[in-house]
Design a protein around this motif. Structure first.
Motif, PDB file in Angstrom:
ATOM      1  N   TYR A 389       0.848  -1.183   0.000  1.00  0.00           N
ATOM      2  CA  TYR A 389       0.000   0.000   0.000  1.00  0.00           C
ATOM      3  C   TYR A 389       0.892   1.245   0.000  1.00  0.00           C
ATOM      4  O   TYR A 389       1.240   1.769   1.055  1.00  0.00           O
ATOM      5  CB  TYR A 389      -0.938   0.008   1.205  1.00  0.00           C
ATOM      6  CG  TYR A 389      -1.906  -1.157   1.203  1.00  0.00           C
ATOM      7  CD1 TYR A 389      -3.078  -1.103   0.454  1.00  0.00           C
ATOM      8  CD2 TYR A 389      -1.621  -2.318   1.919  1.00  0.00           C
ATOM      9  CE1 TYR A 389      -3.956  -2.183   0.439  1.00  0.00           C
ATOM     10  CE2 TYR A 389      -2.496  -3.396   1.903  1.00  0.00           C
ATOM     11  CZ  TYR A 389      -3.658  -3.322   1.161  1.00  0.00           C
ATOM     12  OH  TYR A 389      -4.528  -4.392   1.134  1.00  0.00           O
ATOM     13  N   PRO A 390       1.272   1.742  -1.186  1.00  0.00           N
ATOM     14  CA  PRO A 390       2.100   2.954  -1.255  1.00  0.00           C
ATOM     15  C   PRO A 390       1.367   4.149  -0.653  1.00  0.00           C
ATOM     16  O   PRO A 390       0.136   4.206  -0.635  1.00  0.00           O
ATOM     17  CB  PRO A 390       2.324   3.148  -2.757  1.00  0.00           C
ATOM     18  CG  PRO A 390       2.041   1.811  -3.374  1.00  0.00           C
ATOM     19  CD  PRO A 390       0.988   1.186  -2.520  1.00  0.00           C
ATOM     20  N   SER A 391       2.136   5.106  -0.185  1.00  0.00           N
ATOM     21  CA  SER A 391       1.531   6.327   0.341  1.00  0.00           C
ATOM     22  C   SER A 391       0.847   7.090  -0.783  1.00  0.00           C
ATOM     23  O   SER A 391       1.414   7.249  -1.869  1.00  0.00           O
ATOM     24  CB  SER A 391       2.605   7.212   0.984  1.00  0.00           C
ATOM     25  OG  SER A 391       2.047   8.449   1.388  1.00  0.00           O
ATOM     26  N   PRO A 392      -0.368   7.570  -0.560  1.00  0.00           N
ATOM     27  CA  PRO A 392      -1.087   8.289  -1.627  1.00  0.00           C
ATOM     28  C   PRO A 392      -0.513   9.671  -1.914  1.00  0.00           C
ATOM     29  O   PRO A 392      -0.785  10.248  -2.973  1.00  0.00           O
ATOM     30  CB  PRO A 392      -2.513   8.391  -1.090  1.00  0.00           C
ATOM     31  CG  PRO A 392      -2.363   8.307   0.398  1.00  0.00           C
ATOM     32  CD  PRO A 392      -1.192   7.407   0.652  1.00  0.00           C
ATOM     33  N   THR A 393       0.261  10.233  -0.985  1.00  0.00           N
ATOM     34  CA  THR A 393       0.866  11.549  -1.193  1.00  0.00           C
ATOM     35  C   THR A 393       2.325  11.512  -0.754  1.00  0.00           C
ATOM     36  O   THR A 393       2.729  10.664   0.054  1.00  0.00           O
ATOM     37  CB  THR A 393       0.146  12.652  -0.395  1.00  0.00           C
ATOM     38  OG1 THR A 393       0.309  12.405   1.019  1.00  0.00           O
ATOM     39  CG2 THR A 393      -1.337  12.716  -0.735  1.00  0.00           C
ATOM     40  N   GLN A 394       3.105  12.447  -1.283  1.00  0.00           N
ATOM     41  CA  GLN A 394       4.492  12.632  -0.869  1.00  0.00           C
ATOM     42  C   GLN A 394       4.767  14.136  -0.758  1.00  0.00           C
ATOM     43  O   GLN A 394       4.190  14.940  -1.503  1.00  0.00           O
ATOM     44  CB  GLN A 394       5.463  12.008  -1.877  1.00  0.00           C
ATOM     45  CG  GLN A 394       5.349  10.497  -2.014  1.00  0.00           C
ATOM     46  CD  GLN A 394       5.874   9.744  -0.790  1.00  0.00           C
ATOM     47  OE1 GLN A 394       6.438  10.335   0.133  1.00  0.00           O
ATOM     48  NE2 GLN A 394       5.679   8.427  -0.778  1.00  0.00           N
ATOM     49  N   PRO A 395       5.655  14.533   0.161  1.00  0.00           N
ATOM     50  CA  PRO A 395       5.973  15.962   0.319  1.00  0.00           C
ATOM     51  C   PRO A 395       6.928  16.440  -0.779  1.00  0.00           C
ATOM     52  O   PRO A 395       8.071  15.987  -0.850  1.00  0.00           O
ATOM     53  CB  PRO A 395       6.626  16.031   1.703  1.00  0.00           C
ATOM     54  CG  PRO A 395       7.131  14.650   1.967  1.00  0.00           C
ATOM     55  CD  PRO A 395       6.256  13.697   1.206  1.00  0.00           C
ATOM     56  N   ILE A 396       6.455  17.332  -1.636  1.00  0.00           N
ATOM     57  CA  ILE A 396       7.222  17.792  -2.790  1.00  0.00           C
ATOM     58  C   ILE A 396       7.646  19.249  -2.579  1.00  0.00           C
ATOM     59  O   ILE A 396       6.796  20.123  -2.377  1.00  0.00           O
ATOM     60  CB  ILE A 396       6.397  17.684  -4.091  1.00  0.00           C
ATOM     61  CG1 ILE A 396       5.811  16.268  -4.246  1.00  0.00           C
ATOM     62  CG2 ILE A 396       7.249  18.077  -5.290  1.00  0.00           C
ATOM     63  CD1 ILE A 396       6.831  15.171  -4.350  1.00  0.00           C
ATOM     64  N   PRO A 397       8.950  19.537  -2.648  1.00  0.00           N
ATOM     65  CA  PRO A 397       9.413  20.928  -2.509  1.00  0.00           C
ATOM     66  C   PRO A 397       8.935  21.804  -3.660  1.00  0.00           C
ATOM     67  O   PRO A 397       8.791  21.343  -4.805  1.00  0.00           O
ATOM     68  CB  PRO A 397      10.935  20.798  -2.522  1.00  0.00           C
ATOM     69  CG  PRO A 397      11.217  19.380  -2.137  1.00  0.00           C
ATOM     70  CD  PRO A 397      10.083  18.591  -2.710  1.00  0.00           C
ATOM     71  N   THR A 398       8.678  23.058  -3.374  1.00  0.00           N
ATOM     72  CA  THR A 398       8.331  24.045  -4.392  1.00  0.00           C
ATOM     73  C   THR A 398       9.406  25.138  -4.390  1.00  0.00           C
ATOM     74  O   THR A 398      10.287  25.155  -3.537  1.00  0.00           O
ATOM     75  CB  THR A 398       6.952  24.670  -4.122  1.00  0.00           C
ATOM     76  OG1 THR A 398       7.015  25.411  -2.887  1.00  0.00           O
ATOM     77  CG2 THR A 398       5.878  23.606  -3.989  1.00  0.00           C
ATOM     78  N   VAL A 399       9.321  26.028  -5.332  1.00  0.00           N
ATOM     79  CA  VAL A 399      10.215  27.183  -5.521  1.00  0.00           C
ATOM     80  C   VAL A 399      11.597  26.752  -6.019  1.00  0.00           C
ATOM     81  O   VAL A 399      12.032  27.144  -7.092  1.00  0.00           O
ATOM     82  CB  VAL A 399      10.341  28.059  -4.253  1.00  0.00           C
ATOM     83  CG1 VAL A 399      11.295  29.237  -4.512  1.00  0.00           C
ATOM     84  CG2 VAL A 399       8.978  28.562  -3.810  1.00  0.00           C
ATOM     85  N   ILE A 400      12.331  25.944  -5.236  1.00  0.00           N
ATOM     86  CA  ILE A 400      13.649  25.489  -5.686  1.00  0.00           C
ATOM     87  C   ILE A 400      13.452  24.302  -6.623  1.00  0.00           C
ATOM     88  O   ILE A 400      12.891  23.278  -6.225  1.00  0.00           O
ATOM     89  CB  ILE A 400      14.537  25.076  -4.497  1.00  0.00           C
ATOM     90  CG1 ILE A 400      14.640  26.199  -3.474  1.00  0.00           C
ATOM     91  CG2 ILE A 400      15.928  24.700  -4.999  1.00  0.00           C
ATOM     92  CD1 ILE A 400      15.474  25.849  -2.251  1.00  0.00           C
TER      93      ILE A 400
END
Length: 733
Positions: A389-400
């Motif tokens: 069961y993979p995680s449905p979301t991941q924390p993605i950096p913005t701006v850089i």
């Protein structure tokens, strides 16, 4: 015409000349002071920065070899990945066979060598040699009268060596060493599992703080972080990266019993330290097993996390998890670098963490809060594997922006090959699962891009604290991850010999990396001529212990190892002997439906990366605003260069940035050492090394003369191995 007469100019000129000479004298006096490189990556902030300016953008073209040191113990497949330390005019480094040495940092003349092998091989029947490691760095605790303590790991032993004599410090542990097995785990027996360290420990006051390098198989030791007394070797604190019941993070594991069995989540890339605040920073890897998480459902803290701990006590301060439930072996490959950035006119004490995926995480190092938004983003969340069961979301950096290409499609495939090869490549591409980042592993094989080696790798970035600009080298190579179904096994013949059994066992356990033809792939070596280097017993010990990238195959019985040895070593008498299978008992937790079937680079028929160049890059990114300052292709593949294509190459090791306006880096498979203008990215200097410099340089000065030294061990990417350290300097006037 000037209105000053000669008479009037005389006293003024004398005064000006006096000021200039006085300034020069003061400058020379300052330059005479040695500038050391006394901590891995140049400082506890891990900036890989040097304030030296003698070598600059105008004269770097004049660099010459100042000295060469040979360790005299390289073999066909050895490597040196060490970032050496320079203290009080002495350079300390490690050899391919993990001998510690001291040499005059101005001449390269050897002072002493410490060979750990006699003590390892005679203690506990060789158990301490389990999982022989590479050494990327050492740590030094400064003492009195130049008698400092040097800490480094060989096998599963942490050694403490007197820097003046090269002898073990007898008061530390048992005759100068402690076992990294001790005080690690109470819930299970880890005595047969790989426990070592590849990165430098961190010195804080009278503590040496250690991470670990562990097996990536289903059964692995936990990656807890530990601190020891530098004088006695006694453990002072331990932070559990896999929490016990009642501890923070325990709730992120769906199985309440998982903490008893899951391993890794280890800080194998070392540490950085805010010494003024007493905060230790660690970045961790994946919880095991790497590619199938059906037995570790949940987000899996503190895997794939940046941790801030009280350096004196090990107590938790904050964390940031960058990947929930990692299925791609996207460990953090290095510790964060510490710096101060300016955002909206405000100075922020920050840390920057680079990743294998090519993401850049910029956090406030006091609070752990992102400097720029990091957004939980939907990602592919359906796996074809039962129980996954993979995680449905991941924390993605913005701006850089990411510093490497991410995700792979047919449009990315390499067109710099004959059309027949390209058509074959397209056909093969369509047999694999591909898509955006975080596409889960699969039975048919999933293309992972950036690959398992990055993006960013253990060399990490260099950071200019004066400007807030980061310099990062990247790999852009796709890999294939294939999962095998344990429930579909070819039934064993009622009676077979070792050759038959060894052929099957090699295909099951080894061919995914080394190939069905045993010719190797990427950084996985060929196994064709093993019989010229190994006897059966030595080879079986190697299978048991693992070495460098190769894991320890704890799942194999003694009969299995004998059969594989018979097959690979072409031992006819051993091949004809009957194979009698042994049933190995294991805990039901490790009885999983799937295992890793194989990992390898996705290559063309000619052996080039399957995607179009560049395959290696170096770029400068302004962390104050997230903008790319410049980006250059790093390295040349000889075949592509002959066609006029500046392709870049796979690269291993990091860079150093200097106040003289330069970025120094080796790292590439073309075995070159280069210097770039840090403001523009213009290549200013390059020279051929004796072998690949797959390590990070060190920069220092002795009596006002600046040196840059690089370990040239080769041995990666099918390049020749060597035993060499090379120092460069400007010629004497």
């Amino acid at each position: 015409m000037s209105t000053f007469s000669t008479q009037k100019q005389g006293p003024i000129l004398f005064f000006i000349c006096s000021l200039i000479l006085s300034g020069l004298f003061t400058s020379c006096q300052n330059d005479l002071k040695n500038k050391e490189w006394d901590v891995y990556a140049g400082g506890k902030e891990r900036q890989s920065y040097s304030p030296l300016q003698q070598i600059d953008t105008n004269n770097v073209k004049d660099l010459k070899i100042a000295w060469i040191y040979h360790t005299k113990d390289a073999d066909k497949s050895s490597q040196i990945q060490t970032n050496p330390l320079i203290i009080n005019g002495v350079l300390y480094g490690a050899s391919p066979q993990l001998k510690l040495f001291a040499a005059d940092a101005a001449t390269g003349k050897e002072k002493w060598i410490f060979d750990p092998m006699p003590t390892i091989l005679t203690d506990n029947a060789g158990k301490e040699s389990y999982g022989l490691n590479v050494c990327r760095g050492i740590a030094i605790h400064k003492g009195k009268n130049n008698e400092n303590q040097i800490f480094y790991t060989v096998g599963s032993s942490l050694y403490c060596i007197n820097s003046a004599t090269g002898k073990p410090v007898s008061s530390f542990g048992k005759n100068g060493r402690i076992s990294l097995y001790d005080n690690l785990e109470m819930n299970r027996d880890i005595s047969d599992l790989r426990v070592t360290s590849t990165s430098a420990g961190m010195i804080y006051k009278d503590l040496i703080i250690m991470g670990s390098s562990l097996s990536e198989e289903e059964e692995s030791a936990p990656g807890h972080i530990r601190a020891y007394d530098v004088y006695t070797g006694k453990i002072k604190w331990m932070f559990k990266t896999i929490p016990d019941p009642g501890e923070l993070g325990y709730e992120t594991w769906d199985d309440p019993e998982a903490y008893k069995f899951v391993g890794s989540a280890n800080a194998w890339g070392g540490f950085s330290l805010d010494e003024k605040r007493g905060i230790l920073y660690a970045s961790t890897g994946t919880a095991n097993a790497d590619y199938y998480g059906g037995k570790r459902k949940g987000d899996n803290l503190f895997g794939n996390s940046i941790l801030a701990l009280d350096a004196e006590t090990g107590k938790y301060i904050w964390h940031f998890q960058a990947i929930h439930h990692d299925l791609w072996d996207w460990d953090f490959p290095n510790a964060p670098a510490l710096l101060t950035v300016k955002k909206d006119g405000k100075s922020i004490d920050a840390l920057v963490q680079t990743s294998k995926q090519g993401y850049i995480y910029l956090l406030d190092r006091v609070t752990g809060k992102p400097v720029y938004p990091i957004v939980e983003t939907p990602v592919p969340a359906k796996s074809d594997l039962e129980g996954e069961y993979p995680s449905p979301t991941q924390p993605i950096p913005t701006v850089i922006p990411a510093f490497a290409r991410q995700g792979i499609s047919e449009a990315d495939l390499n067109k710099n090959i004959p059309d027949s090869s390209y058509q074959e490549l397209v056909k093969r591409f369509r047999t694999f699962k591909s898509g955006p980042m975080f596409t889960p592993p699969s039975l048919e094989g999933t293309l992972v891009f950036p690959g398992l080696t990055g993006g960013g790798e253990w060399g990490g970035p260099s950071v200019d604290p004066e400007t807030g600009i980061m310099y990062i080298n990247a790999n852009e190579l796709p890999w294939i991850v294939t999962i095998a179904d344990n429930r579909i096994e070819k039934p064993a013949k009622p009676k077979q010999n070792n050759l038959e059994a060894g052929t099957f066992l090699y295909t099951k356990n080894c061919s995914g990396c080394h190939g069905a033809d045993m010719k190797g792939s990427g950084n996985f070596p060929a196994l064709i001529d093993l019989n010229k280097r190994y006897k059966a017993l030595d080879f079986k010990n190697l299978i048991s212990s693992g070495r460098k990238m190769m894991p320890a195959f704890k799942n194999l019985s003694e009969a299995d190892k004998t059969a594989i040895a018979a097959y690979l070593l072409k031992d006819e008498s051993l091949q004809k002997a009957e194979y009698i299978p042994e049933l190995k008992k294991k805990h039901p937790f490790y009885d999983v439906p799937y295992r890793l079937g194989g990992i390898k680079q996705f290559l063309t028929l000619e052996g080039y990366p399957a995607v179009s160049p560049p395959w290696g890059t170096l770029q400068a990114i302004d962390l104050n605003n997230g903008k790319v300052v410049w980006k250059e292709t790093l390295g040349d593949h000889p075949d592509m260069k002959a066609k006029g294509i500046h392709s870049g190459t796979e690269n291993w090791g990091g860079s150093v940035v200097t106040a003289g306006g330069l970025v120094f880096i080796a790292a590439t498979s073309d075995e070159m050492f280069r210097a770039y203008n840090k403001k523009t990215g213009k290549l200013l200097f390059e020279t051929k090394l004796p072998a690949g410099g797959f390590a990070s340089p060190a920069v220092y000065s002795i009596k006002g003369k600046q040196y840059v030294v690089i370990a040239c061990g080769g041995g990666r990417m099918k390049t020749k191995a060597s035993d060499t350290y090379v120092a460069f300097a400007l010629p004497d006037l």
